[in-house]
Design a protein around this motif. Structure first.
Motif, PDB file in Angstrom:
ATOM      1  N   ASP A 141       2.082   5.166   1.038  1.00 37.50           N
ATOM      2  CA  ASP A 141       2.217   5.946   2.268  1.00 37.50           C
ATOM      3  C   ASP A 141       0.998   6.862   2.370  1.00 37.50           C
ATOM      4  O   ASP A 141       0.895   7.847   1.634  1.00 37.50           O
ATOM      5  CB  ASP A 141       3.518   6.754   2.180  1.00 37.50           C
ATOM      6  CG  ASP A 141       3.634   7.805   3.269  1.00 37.50           C
ATOM      7  OD1 ASP A 141       2.819   7.789   4.222  1.00 37.50           O
ATOM      8  OD2 ASP A 141       4.542   8.649   3.163  1.00 37.50           O
ATOM      9  N   SER A 142       0.087   6.546   3.285  1.00 41.00           N
ATOM     10  CA  SER A 142      -1.165   7.307   3.306  1.00 41.00           C
ATOM     11  C   SER A 142      -0.967   8.732   3.821  1.00 41.00           C
ATOM     12  O   SER A 142      -1.814   9.586   3.601  1.00 41.00           O
ATOM     13  CB  SER A 142      -2.215   6.582   4.148  1.00 41.00           C
ATOM     14  OG  SER A 142      -1.766   6.504   5.475  1.00 41.00           O
ATOM     15  N   SER A 143       0.175   9.007   4.452  1.00 37.16           N
ATOM     16  CA  SER A 143       0.398  10.389   4.889  1.00 37.16           C
ATOM     17  C   SER A 143       1.147  11.205   3.839  1.00 37.16           C
ATOM     18  O   SER A 143       1.378  12.404   4.041  1.00 37.16           O
ATOM     19  CB  SER A 143       1.150  10.406   6.222  1.00 37.16           C
ATOM     20  OG  SER A 143       2.381   9.740   6.077  1.00 37.16           O
ATOM     21  N   VAL A 144       1.495  10.597   2.717  1.00 36.48           N
ATOM     22  CA  VAL A 144       2.159  11.305   1.605  1.00 36.48           C
ATOM     23  C   VAL A 144       3.341  12.113   2.141  1.00 36.48           C
ATOM     24  O   VAL A 144       3.529  13.289   1.782  1.00 36.48           O
ATOM     25  CB  VAL A 144       1.155  12.203   0.828  1.00 36.48           C
ATOM     26  CG1 VAL A 144       1.706  12.648  -0.511  1.00 36.48           C
ATOM     27  CG2 VAL A 144      -0.164  11.479   0.600  1.00 36.48           C
ATOM     28  N   TYR A 169       0.839  -1.198   0.000  1.00 35.27           N
ATOM     29  CA  TYR A 169       0.000   0.000   0.000  1.00 35.27           C
ATOM     30  C   TYR A 169       0.875   1.248   0.000  1.00 35.27           C
ATOM     31  O   TYR A 169       1.989   1.225   0.526  1.00 35.27           O
ATOM     32  CB  TYR A 169      -0.882   0.034   1.252  1.00 35.27           C
ATOM     33  CG  TYR A 169      -2.102  -0.827   1.128  1.00 35.27           C
ATOM     34  CD1 TYR A 169      -3.154  -0.445   0.304  1.00 35.27           C
ATOM     35  CD2 TYR A 169      -2.214  -2.010   1.840  1.00 35.27           C
ATOM     36  CE1 TYR A 169      -4.293  -1.228   0.194  1.00 35.27           C
ATOM     37  CE2 TYR A 169      -3.348  -2.800   1.737  1.00 35.27           C
ATOM     38  CZ  TYR A 169      -4.389  -2.407   0.910  1.00 35.27           C
ATOM     39  OH  TYR A 169      -5.500  -3.184   0.798  1.00 35.27           O
ATOM     40  N   GLN A 185       2.922   9.799  -5.923  1.00 33.50           N
ATOM     41  CA  GLN A 185       3.666  10.602  -4.938  1.00 33.50           C
ATOM     42  C   GLN A 185       5.109  10.802  -5.377  1.00 33.50           C
ATOM     43  O   GLN A 185       5.660  11.909  -5.304  1.00 33.50           O
ATOM     44  CB  GLN A 185       3.652   9.909  -3.571  1.00 33.50           C
ATOM     45  CG  GLN A 185       2.261   9.792  -2.964  1.00 33.50           C
ATOM     46  CD  GLN A 185       2.279   9.108  -1.599  1.00 33.50           C
ATOM     47  OE1 GLN A 185       3.251   9.197  -0.858  1.00 33.50           O
ATOM     48  NE2 GLN A 185       1.194   8.424  -1.254  1.00 33.50           N
ATOM     49  N   ARG A 242      -9.580  15.253   5.425  1.00 38.24           N
ATOM     50  CA  ARG A 242      -8.933  13.922   5.497  1.00 38.24           C
ATOM     51  C   ARG A 242      -9.960  12.829   5.788  1.00 38.24           C
ATOM     52  O   ARG A 242      -9.825  11.701   5.328  1.00 38.24           O
ATOM     53  CB  ARG A 242      -7.836  13.917   6.566  1.00 38.24           C
ATOM     54  CG  ARG A 242      -6.604  14.674   6.115  1.00 38.24           C
ATOM     55  CD  ARG A 242      -5.424  14.528   7.072  1.00 38.24           C
ATOM     56  NE  ARG A 242      -4.417  15.499   6.652  1.00 38.24           N
ATOM     57  CZ  ARG A 242      -4.252  16.690   7.204  1.00 38.24           C
ATOM     58  NH1 ARG A 242      -4.952  17.050   8.268  1.00 38.24           N
ATOM     59  NH2 ARG A 242      -3.364  17.532   6.707  1.00 38.24           N
ATOM     60  N   PRO A 259      -9.264   6.259   1.473  1.00 41.01           N
ATOM     61  CA  PRO A 259      -7.989   5.793   2.035  1.00 41.01           C
ATOM     62  C   PRO A 259      -7.049   5.289   0.926  1.00 41.01           C
ATOM     63  O   PRO A 259      -7.492   4.617  -0.001  1.00 41.01           O
ATOM     64  CB  PRO A 259      -8.417   4.648   2.967  1.00 41.01           C
ATOM     65  CG  PRO A 259      -9.838   4.949   3.319  1.00 41.01           C
ATOM     66  CD  PRO A 259     -10.419   5.606   2.104  1.00 41.01           C
ATOM     67  N   PHE A 260      -5.795   5.642   1.024  1.00 44.19           N
ATOM     68  CA  PHE A 260      -4.772   5.232   0.033  1.00 44.19           C
ATOM     69  C   PHE A 260      -5.116   5.692  -1.391  1.00 44.19           C
ATOM     70  O   PHE A 260      -4.803   5.011  -2.356  1.00 44.19           O
ATOM     71  CB  PHE A 260      -4.576   3.701   0.050  1.00 44.19           C
ATOM     72  CG  PHE A 260      -4.242   3.149   1.415  1.00 44.19           C
ATOM     73  CD1 PHE A 260      -3.044   3.470   2.034  1.00 44.19           C
ATOM     74  CD2 PHE A 260      -5.143   2.311   2.078  1.00 44.19           C
ATOM     75  CE1 PHE A 260      -2.734   2.956   3.292  1.00 44.19           C
ATOM     76  CE2 PHE A 260      -4.841   1.800   3.331  1.00 44.19           C
ATOM     77  CZ  PHE A 260      -3.632   2.130   3.944  1.00 44.19           C
ATOM     78  N   THR A 264      -1.452   7.009  -5.061  1.00 45.01           N
ATOM     79  CA  THR A 264      -0.504   5.895  -5.126  1.00 45.01           C
ATOM     80  C   THR A 264       0.929   6.365  -4.868  1.00 45.01           C
ATOM     81  O   THR A 264       1.246   7.549  -5.016  1.00 45.01           O
ATOM     82  CB  THR A 264      -0.531   5.223  -6.514  1.00 45.01           C
ATOM     83  OG1 THR A 264      -0.019   6.159  -7.463  1.00 45.01           O
ATOM     84  CG2 THR A 264      -1.938   4.794  -6.909  1.00 45.01           C
ATOM     85  N   ASN A 265       1.794   5.413  -4.520  1.00 40.27           N
ATOM     86  CA  ASN A 265       3.214   5.735  -4.364  1.00 40.27           C
ATOM     87  C   ASN A 265       3.829   6.169  -5.691  1.00 40.27           C
ATOM     88  O   ASN A 265       4.765   6.970  -5.707  1.00 40.27           O
ATOM     89  CB  ASN A 265       3.985   4.529  -3.813  1.00 40.27           C
ATOM     90  CG  ASN A 265       3.970   4.495  -2.291  1.00 40.27           C
ATOM     91  OD1 ASN A 265       3.576   5.475  -1.642  1.00 40.27           O
ATOM     92  ND2 ASN A 265       4.403   3.383  -1.723  1.00 40.27           N
TER      93      ASN A 265
END
Ligand SMILES: *Cc1c(COP(=O)(O)O)cnc(C)c1O
Length: 368
Positions: free
Chosen positions: A58-61, A56, A254, A241, A246-247, A250-251
């Motif tokens: 990084d949900s906090s970016v 998954y 980011q 938020r 959620p998520f 994507t990485n």
């Protein structure tokens, strides 16, 4: 099954058309995308992240968030990310407005506004642009009622390319009650080269009720990866938020956004080249007799009224897929020089056919 009955009134989002397959040499200038492919550094970052796509994101970016916080001089807890700034705007609307609440927005403007407002169950209050295709800020202020939760400003405005100046914006902020949030959508800000252009990140510090939306889809050229963000006061940011998928970022998105952010010189070159192309096209069209609203974005607005659809067909015959708003006008992206050459050629053909008269009928103010 029982669906929400209010959904019947919400139109589906219309994407700018793509070239039909097998259509030969047709260029898509219907979605305000960058004609440039992602920078090598962004592509490397995507390839690197793709190897870990079983994980998954990084949900906090966090990395992108710290870099942007520093660049924009805002604390990083004021930044909220979304799958494109369209998602950020959706988060904001749903955090603020529901059934019985109103959202004031300019119209014609970004097609997603009325849809997202209605999807939240709130009431869209569209305020027509002025005859010269600008926000009617006096009418927008007058449209605010005790039910208003949010007022949207889009500058440069999609699809007309017109702007709200810094002074006009400050007058608006002074006129809007403090408990109404103002959203400043700056999707096209990089292309605005006016001396008195607004900078939302600067204005953010002046007002407790201001939210800024920005995207990596336009000047940064990452539309296909879906990443955008909002700068919002802490309480609003926290509420947004809660509305985020959620998520949702994507990485890959980011990492590419971080690489693009760090390639400042390349961004400036690309934006500079597009602004130069815009000037070249505007000058050529002006010589042909067209009177378009001066654009500070990466597109031009042809307010052709009833002639819109026939003009769109002529553009298509010349190998350009444009964005058509039937009965209102055409929006055409400033893209690679080859596309701009075709735009100039087609505009000449339309002027020869007298279609530019639609713009001379007094509905449009000349840029000079
Ligand atoms: C393109 C655009 C956006 C953002 O698009 P995303 O791809 O979702 O980031 C936001 N506002 C306006 C006015 C736009 O034209």
């Amino acid at each position: 099954m029982r669906l929400r009955t209010d959904l019947d009134g919400i139109p589906a989002y219309r994407q700018g058309r793509s070239a039909p397959s097998g259509a030969g040499d047709v260029l898509k200038v219907s979605s305000n995308e960058s004609p440039y492919p992602p920078l090598p550094s962004a592509l490397d970052a995507v390839a690197e992240q793709a190897r870990q796509a079983n994980r998954y994101p990084d949900s906090s970016v966090s990395a992108l968030s710290s870099a942007l916080a520093e660049r924009l001089s805002v604390p990083d807890d004021r930044l909220v990310f979304g799958a494109g700034s369209t998602e950020s705007i959706s988060q904001l609307i749903r955090a603020l407005a529901g059934p019985g609440d109103e959202v004031v927005y300019p119209w014609r403007s970004f097609e997603a506004y009325p849809m997202l407002i209605a999807a939240a169950g709130a009431t869209p209050v569209g305020v027509p642009l002025t005859p010269d295709h600008r926000h009617d800020l006096a009418a927008m202020t007058a449209a605010v009622t005790p039910a208003t939760r949010l007022l949207v400003v889009c500058t440069p405005n999609n699809p007309t390319g017109t702007t709200v100046s810094r002074d006009e914006f400050r007058d608006l902020m002074a006129a809007v009650p403090d408990d109404v949030v103002v959203l400043l959508d700056e999707a096209y800000r990089h292309f605005d080269i006016e001396d008195d252009r607004l900078d939302g990140a600067e204005e953010f510090h002046r007002y407790p009720n201001l939210v800024i939306a920005r995207t990596f889809s336009k000047a940064y050229g990452l539309a296909g990866l879906r990443v955008g963000f909002a700068i919002a006061p802490t309480t609003v940011a926290n509420a947004m938020r809660k509305m985020a998928v959620p998520f949702g970022v994507t990485n890959l998105a980011q990492a590419a956004a971080l690489a693009a952010l760090n390639a400042r010189r390349e961004l400036e070159e690309r934006v500079g080249a597009l602004v130069a192309e815009r000037r070249r096209v505007e000058e050529a069209l002006h010589r042909q007799g067209w009177r378009l609203p001066a654009s500070q974005a990466n597109f031009l607005w042809f307010a052709l009224g009833e002639a819109t659809e026939s003009a769109a067909a002529v553009f298509e015959r010349h190998g350009l897929i444009v964005r058509s708003y039937p009965g209102e006008g055409l929006r055409i992206t400033i893209a690679e020089p080859r596309a701009c050459d075709r735009l100039i050629e087609t505009a000449q053909a339309l002027a020869d056919a007298g279609l530019d008269n639609a713009l001379r009928s007094g509905a449009v103010v000349a840029p000079d």
